[in-house]
Design a protein around this motif. Structure first.
Motif, PDB file in Angstrom:
ATOM      1  N   ASP A 435       0.785  -1.344  -0.299  1.00 45.24           N
ATOM      2  CA  ASP A 435      -0.006  -0.197  -0.147  1.00 45.24           C
ATOM      3  C   ASP A 435       0.255   1.594  -0.162  1.00 45.24           C
ATOM      4  N   HIS A 437       4.311   1.603  -0.463  1.00 41.36           N
ATOM      5  CA  HIS A 437       5.786   2.014  -1.429  1.00 41.36           C
ATOM      6  C   HIS A 437       4.580   1.265  -2.898  1.00 41.36           C
ATOM      7  N   ARG A 438       3.660   0.686  -3.280  1.00 42.69           N
ATOM      8  CA  ARG A 438       3.088   0.337  -4.378  1.00 42.69           C
ATOM      9  C   ARG A 438       4.423  -0.884  -5.055  1.00 42.69           C
ATOM     10  N   GLU A 440       5.932  -5.012  -3.885  1.00 48.14           N
ATOM     11  CA  GLU A 440       5.119  -6.160  -3.542  1.00 48.14           C
ATOM     12  C   GLU A 440       5.563  -7.219  -2.408  1.00 48.14           C
ATOM     13  N   GLN A 461       8.215   6.695  -6.897  1.00 51.64           N
ATOM     14  CA  GLN A 461       7.342   6.093  -7.112  1.00 51.64           C
ATOM     15  C   GLN A 461       6.840   6.525  -8.489  1.00 51.64           C
ATOM     16  N   ALA A 464       6.884   3.536  -9.612  1.00 48.83           N
ATOM     17  CA  ALA A 464       5.341   2.498  -9.674  1.00 48.83           C
ATOM     18  C   ALA A 464       4.487   3.305 -10.390  1.00 48.83           C
ATOM     19  N   SER A 468       1.932   0.829 -12.815  1.00 47.70           N
ATOM     20  CA  SER A 468       0.893   0.860 -12.137  1.00 47.70           C
ATOM     21  C   SER A 468      -0.727   0.662 -13.002  1.00 47.70           C
TER      22      SER A 468
END
Ligand SMILES: Nc1ncnc2c1ncn2[C@@H]1O[C@H](COP(=O)(O)OP(=O)(O)OP(=O)(O)O)[C@@H](O)[C@H]1O
Ligand SMILES: [Mg+2]
Length: 472
Positions: A435, A437-438, A440, A461, A464, A468
């Motif tokens: 949530d 740091h986006r 896995e 970020q 990311a 995404s």
């Protein structure tokens, strides 16, 4: 309530020959039936519509409209269709009998009339008609009840449907509320855990920092002063090579050459020790990073190293077994844009779990096995082609069976005894990595094959966000 007396049965006799009417009425008058008369078809229809007789005895041969036509018209009118009709025919007239029955007559009587037969046939038809009527009434009642029941059932079904819908909505609302509550609890515990540990570490680091700095800072002048003192003593010895007896004794007692050599070593090791403490303090500050709550670019290796330093005491393992060996395989991953203190918390959770698992594993081994078992934690880092830092932390512990692996990241899931584990470590780590740091996080493990946690953190970020949005 007084029941009204039953209405007398009424029979309509239709014949154009008055003699026949007389004979007929004589035949049936003893039965208590009321007799109505008509001498032609038209009058018979009018009478039937008006008086609604219970039965009609109808002659076939009549002037004007004959019996068949009269019957047809009576049967086609709603007012009279239900009245049973008995035809009166000549004995030999089979064709007429069949025709009459086909038109809707219920029976026939033959002329000349036999009194008993007329009474019997009329009586029978009256009873049949009565029974028919009762049957119809019952049928109607039954249909009404069936309709009512169907209506009730439909209403019930609708109510059940509505109820089910409401229960479903309520259940969904409740599970959402429980989920929210759990999340809130996790957040609370996380921030509490983070801030209390971070604050403590930061406090200790701060307190040690000052004294260690003046120890470290004074060591060099102390070394210089000692050097000067030694030089002074040497100078004295050169100027006065023959000291008096008491001084010679004192010199022999202190063993001046040893004192000179050992004090140098002593100061050197003091300097080494103070240097180590300074490094530890730096690591502690690095771990807590309380001053760095915002996102920033840092070297993740420093975070991992300072976490390991805090866990040093745990790495020593259990008595009678080898300490946990940490094998690092760091690659050049550059600086990663992240919330450093939070990622340190993740490393802390995963490393502490690995050490716990190894410790537990050693306890299950018998003595010779425990003595020969070499517990290892491997830490490797690399940068993927899509600019994600991949951090793998693995152990050669007992591994995790499938039914536990699927619940690892659930809040409050723990296999540890009460007081030892809260079951929040991995759920918090999941939140921080995914949530916050986006990134896995996943666990690769099987019983007997150790456990490996793999984390993917975007180098920035912005990366990311692009990956995404590509994934969407
Ligand atoms: N490396 C590992 N090897 C074996 N089991 C593990 C490992 N890491 C985690 N587990 C299992 O996952 C469970 C959940 O871990 P988690 O860190 O969330 O909670 P915990 O360690 O039990 O409690 P705490 O909140 O104190 O961390 C552990 O109880 C343990 O059973
Ligand atoms: Mg844990």
């Amino acid at each position: 309530m007084i029941n009204a007396p039953p209405e007398p049965v009424r029979i309509l006799l239709v014949d154009d020959t008055p003699t026949n009417l007389v004979v007929l009425s004589e035949s049936i008058q003893d039965q208590g039936w009321v007799i109505l008369f008509a001498t032609d078809g038209e009058t018979a229809i009018e009478q039937a519509e008006y008086a609604k007789p219970d039965l009609i005895l109808l002659d076939v041969m009549m002037p004007g409209i004959n019996g068949f036509e009269t019957c047809q018209r009576l049967k086609s009118s709603q007012l009279t269709a239900e009245i049973p009709i008995i035809f009166m025919t000549a004995l030999s007239d089979t064709v007429d009998k069949v025709k009459g029955l086909n038109l809707g007559a219920v029976d026939y009587i033959t002329k000349p009339f036999q009194q008993e037969e007329v009474v019997a046939r009329v009586g029978m038809q009256l009873r049949l008609h009565q029974m028919n009527r009762q049957l119809e009434e019952k049928n109607q009642l039954l249909n009404q009840k069936i309709a009512e029941q169907a209506k009730t059932e439909a209403e019930l079904q609708q109510l059940t449907g509505e109820l089910e819908q409401r229960v479903q909505t309520r259940t969904a609302e409740l599970s959402e509320a429980v989920e929210n509550l759990k999340q809130a609890q996790v957040h609370l515990v996380q921030s509490e855990k983070m801030s209390s540990l971070g604050q403590m570490v930061a406090g200790i680091a701060h307190e040690i920092n000052n004294p260690v700095n003046f120890i470290y800072g004074n060591l060099r002048p102390a070394q210089d002063y000692f050097q000067e003192l030694i030089e002074l003593v040497d100078h004295y010895q050169q100027c006065y090579p023959q000291p008096d007896e008491a001084l010679q004794e004192h010199l022999a007692e202190v063993d001046l050459p040893f004192l000179k050599k050992d004090t140098y070593k002593l100061l050197e090791s003091l300097k080494l020790g103070a240097d180590r403490i300074r490094q530890i303090v730096l690591s502690l500050r690095n771990f807590s990073r309380l001053d760095e709550a915002d996102i920033k670019s840092v070297n993740l290796h420093e975070g991992i190293d300072s976490t390991l330093l805090i866990l040093q005491h745990k790495l020593r393992g259990v008595a009678g077994a080898h300490p946990v060996e940490v094998v690092k395989n760091y690659s050049e991953i550059g600086e990663i844009e992240c919330f450093p203190s939070q990622l340190n918390q993740v490393f802390m959770n995963i490393l502490a779990n690995a050490i716990d698992a190894l410790e537990e594993h050693v306890k299950t081994l018998d003595k010779p096995e425990a003595e020969s078992f070499l517990p290892v934690v491997n830490i490797s880092t690399e940068l993927s082609s899509d600019q994600y830092a991949i951090i793998k932390i693995s152990d050669n512990g007992p591994g995790i069976p499938e039914h536990i692996r699927t619940r690892l990241f659930d809040p409050f899931f723990t296999t540890k005894s009460v007081g030892k584990g809260t079951g929040l470590g991995l759920s918090i780590s999941h939140q921080i990595v995914v949530d916050k740091h986006r990134g896995e996080i996943e666990c690769v493990s099987a019983p007997g094959e150790g456990t490996c946690f793999v984390m993917k953190i975007p180098r920035s970020q912005a990366i990311a966000a692009t990956t995404s949005s590509l994934a969407q």
